[in-house]
Design a protein around this motif. Sequence first.
Motif, PDB file in Angstrom:
ATOM      1  N   TRP A 193      22.260 -26.326  36.497  1.00  0.00           N
ATOM      2  CA  TRP A 193      22.701 -27.613  37.050  1.00  0.00           C
ATOM      3  C   TRP A 193      22.340 -27.762  38.525  1.00  0.00           C
ATOM      4  CZ3 TRP A 193      26.479 -28.737  40.843  1.00  0.00           C
ATOM      5  CH2 TRP A 193      26.866 -30.072  40.920  1.00  0.00           C
ATOM      6  N   HIS A 220      27.786 -23.093  27.378  1.00  0.00           N
ATOM      7  CA  HIS A 220      26.879 -22.607  28.417  1.00  0.00           C
ATOM      8  C   HIS A 220      26.857 -21.085  28.462  1.00  0.00           C
ATOM      9  CE1 HIS A 220      26.499 -26.674  29.586  1.00  0.00           C
ATOM     10  NE2 HIS A 220      27.688 -26.783  30.103  1.00  0.00           N
ATOM     11  N   ASP A 254      33.567 -22.143  30.237  1.00  0.00           N
ATOM     12  CA  ASP A 254      33.020 -23.491  30.413  1.00  0.00           C
ATOM     13  C   ASP A 254      33.997 -24.561  29.932  1.00  0.00           C
ATOM     14  OD1 ASP A 254      32.785 -23.235  27.660  1.00  0.00           O
ATOM     15  OD2 ASP A 254      30.618 -23.573  27.594  1.00  0.00           O
ATOM     16  N   CYS A 262      33.269 -32.441  32.897  1.00  0.00           N
ATOM     17  CA  CYS A 262      31.959 -32.727  33.474  1.00  0.00           C
ATOM     18  C   CYS A 262      30.928 -31.876  32.734  1.00  0.00           C
ATOM     19  CB  CYS A 262      31.934 -32.462  34.970  1.00  0.00           C
ATOM     20  SG  CYS A 262      32.285 -30.755  35.431  1.00  0.00           S
ATOM     21  N   TRP A 263      29.671 -32.008  33.132  1.00  0.00           N
ATOM     22  CA  TRP A 263      28.576 -31.258  32.507  1.00  0.00           C
ATOM     23  C   TRP A 263      27.969 -30.371  33.571  1.00  0.00           C
ATOM     24  CZ3 TRP A 263      27.094 -29.935  27.867  1.00  0.00           C
ATOM     25  CH2 TRP A 263      25.775 -29.504  27.627  1.00  0.00           C
ATOM     26  N   ARG A 273      35.431 -38.755  29.428  1.00  0.00           N
ATOM     27  CA  ARG A 273      35.757 -37.402  29.866  1.00  0.00           C
ATOM     28  C   ARG A 273      36.804 -37.340  30.956  1.00  0.00           C
ATOM     29  NH1 ARG A 273      32.398 -36.446  34.476  1.00  0.00           N
ATOM     30  NH2 ARG A 273      31.112 -38.280  34.883  1.00  0.00           N
ATOM     31  N   TYR A 282      33.459 -27.857  31.631  1.00  0.00           N
ATOM     32  CA  TYR A 282      32.122 -27.962  32.168  1.00  0.00           C
ATOM     33  C   TYR A 282      31.132 -28.325  31.056  1.00  0.00           C
ATOM     34  CZ  TYR A 282      33.098 -25.549  36.666  1.00  0.00           C
ATOM     35  OH  TYR A 282      33.536 -25.186  37.921  1.00  0.00           O
ATOM     36  N   ASN A 283      31.616 -28.595  29.848  1.00  0.00           N
ATOM     37  CA  ASN A 283      30.731 -28.778  28.700  1.00  0.00           C
ATOM     38  C   ASN A 283      30.856 -30.154  28.054  1.00  0.00           C
ATOM     39  OD1 ASN A 283      33.143 -28.559  27.198  1.00  0.00           O
ATOM     40  ND2 ASN A 283      32.843 -26.346  26.908  1.00  0.00           N
ATOM     41  N   THR A 284      31.239 -31.167  28.852  1.00  0.00           N
ATOM     42  CA  THR A 284      31.331 -32.537  28.367  1.00  0.00           C
ATOM     43  C   THR A 284      30.256 -33.381  29.049  1.00  0.00           C
ATOM     44  OG1 THR A 284      33.721 -32.314  28.081  1.00  0.00           O
ATOM     45  CG2 THR A 284      32.805 -34.542  28.051  1.00  0.00           C
ATOM     46  N   ARG A 285      29.374 -33.946  28.259  1.00  0.00           N
ATOM     47  CA  ARG A 285      28.266 -34.739  28.803  1.00  0.00           C
ATOM     48  C   ARG A 285      28.788 -35.913  29.625  1.00  0.00           C
ATOM     49  NH1 ARG A 285      23.016 -32.559  28.413  1.00  0.00           N
ATOM     50  NH2 ARG A 285      22.786 -31.489  26.404  1.00  0.00           N
ATOM     51  N   GLU A 286      28.035 -36.233  30.675  1.00  0.00           N
ATOM     52  CA  GLU A 286      28.475 -37.243  31.628  1.00  0.00           C
ATOM     53  C   GLU A 286      28.668 -38.628  31.011  1.00  0.00           C
ATOM     54  OE1 GLU A 286      29.303 -36.502  34.674  1.00  0.00           O
ATOM     55  OE2 GLU A 286      28.564 -34.453  34.737  1.00  0.00           O
TER      56      GLU A 286
END
Length: 384
Positions: free
Chosen positions: A178, A234, A240, A172-173, A268, A260-264
């Motif tokens: 956020w 991040h 992340d 996720c991102w 993913r 936590y560093n994969t764009r929506e």
Amino acid sequence: MSARRRGNGAPDGVCRWAVVGCGWVARDHFVPGVRASAAGAWGRARVVAAVDRDADAAAAVSRAAGGVPVHRDIAALLARGGADAVYVATPNHAHREVVEAAAGAGLAVLCEKPLAAGVADAAAVADACHRAGVVAGTAFDQRFHPAHRAARRLVRAGRLGRVTAIRIVYGCWLPPEWSPPGERAGGYDNWRADPARAGGGAVLDLAPHVLDLAGEVLGRDTVRLSVVPQRRVHRYPVDDGGLLTAVTGDGVLVSAHVSYNTRERLPRRRLEIVGTDGQLTATDTMGQEAGGRLELRDATGRVARVPFDAVTSPFTAQVRAFSAAVMAGPADTGRRWAWPLERDLMLHRMLLAALAEAERPARAAGAPAGGGGHDLLGAEGVTP
């Protein structure tokens, strides 16, 4: 934990839930799951109270649940009564206090993962529920996704032959600033990036689903785990992303990339189960929503779509199963909760031990975290 206690009884057979910790997961996924469960023939439920020190957050959950009473803390809820079960969705560091109070009052407990920010508090959570004799579980909603249940049935029926590996991508991102849907931009307290409250970052948040789901699909858990945490994108004091490699006692390999560093908008979320006679691939099923896609490729290369319930969310299925267990009578053996907290605690200990070992060389060298491993078999302080 076969013993059960109810709050004040529910003559209509509906499990009455109090939500403690009124963040976006409770508001946008758990409460809708409870409301959807009302349409089922079993495991029916309703929310009867919202508890949070943040009055606005509690009010939002109250509205989503149809205007239920709001309380500032667990003590006020217990004084009022009227609940059979508590859904604990506070930040990780606050789980223990809520669980101990709820279980001590005889209420069933469904606690969000991870059980706590640290091992001692997680052990206290499990011990409190065991001593109270209440129905208790960790909120591993992914084990209830209909696609994952279908995959479990196919694996256990031998459709893949001898399973050799499970591979998972779950990302996720989550940047420092956020805010979840429905929250005012810049006004959200992103506690998942706070090591004191979360206990870790992407790995501690997402990897518990990996370990639980692998064990659920295979029918046996991993016994050895290595973790490589990542601090790449991040700027916050937790990881992340991370890579996990694990193995079951009979040699099935489990690997996962959590982030936590994969764009929506990027691919993913993917689950692959590999066997000697076939491979199952689930796409866009790792998450809170219903739907996704499940395909079976056999040894000849032929691909078939696997049907499953694409309407029921994993939260709805989880609420139904837990509510049925809470309200089950002595003869309802088929509706008892099948996932003991002791097993969840074992996996939690193994994950935290692997994370600690991964961080140790980095702390000594003053460099970014590297990798480390942990063996559940014979490891001091890891077995329950």
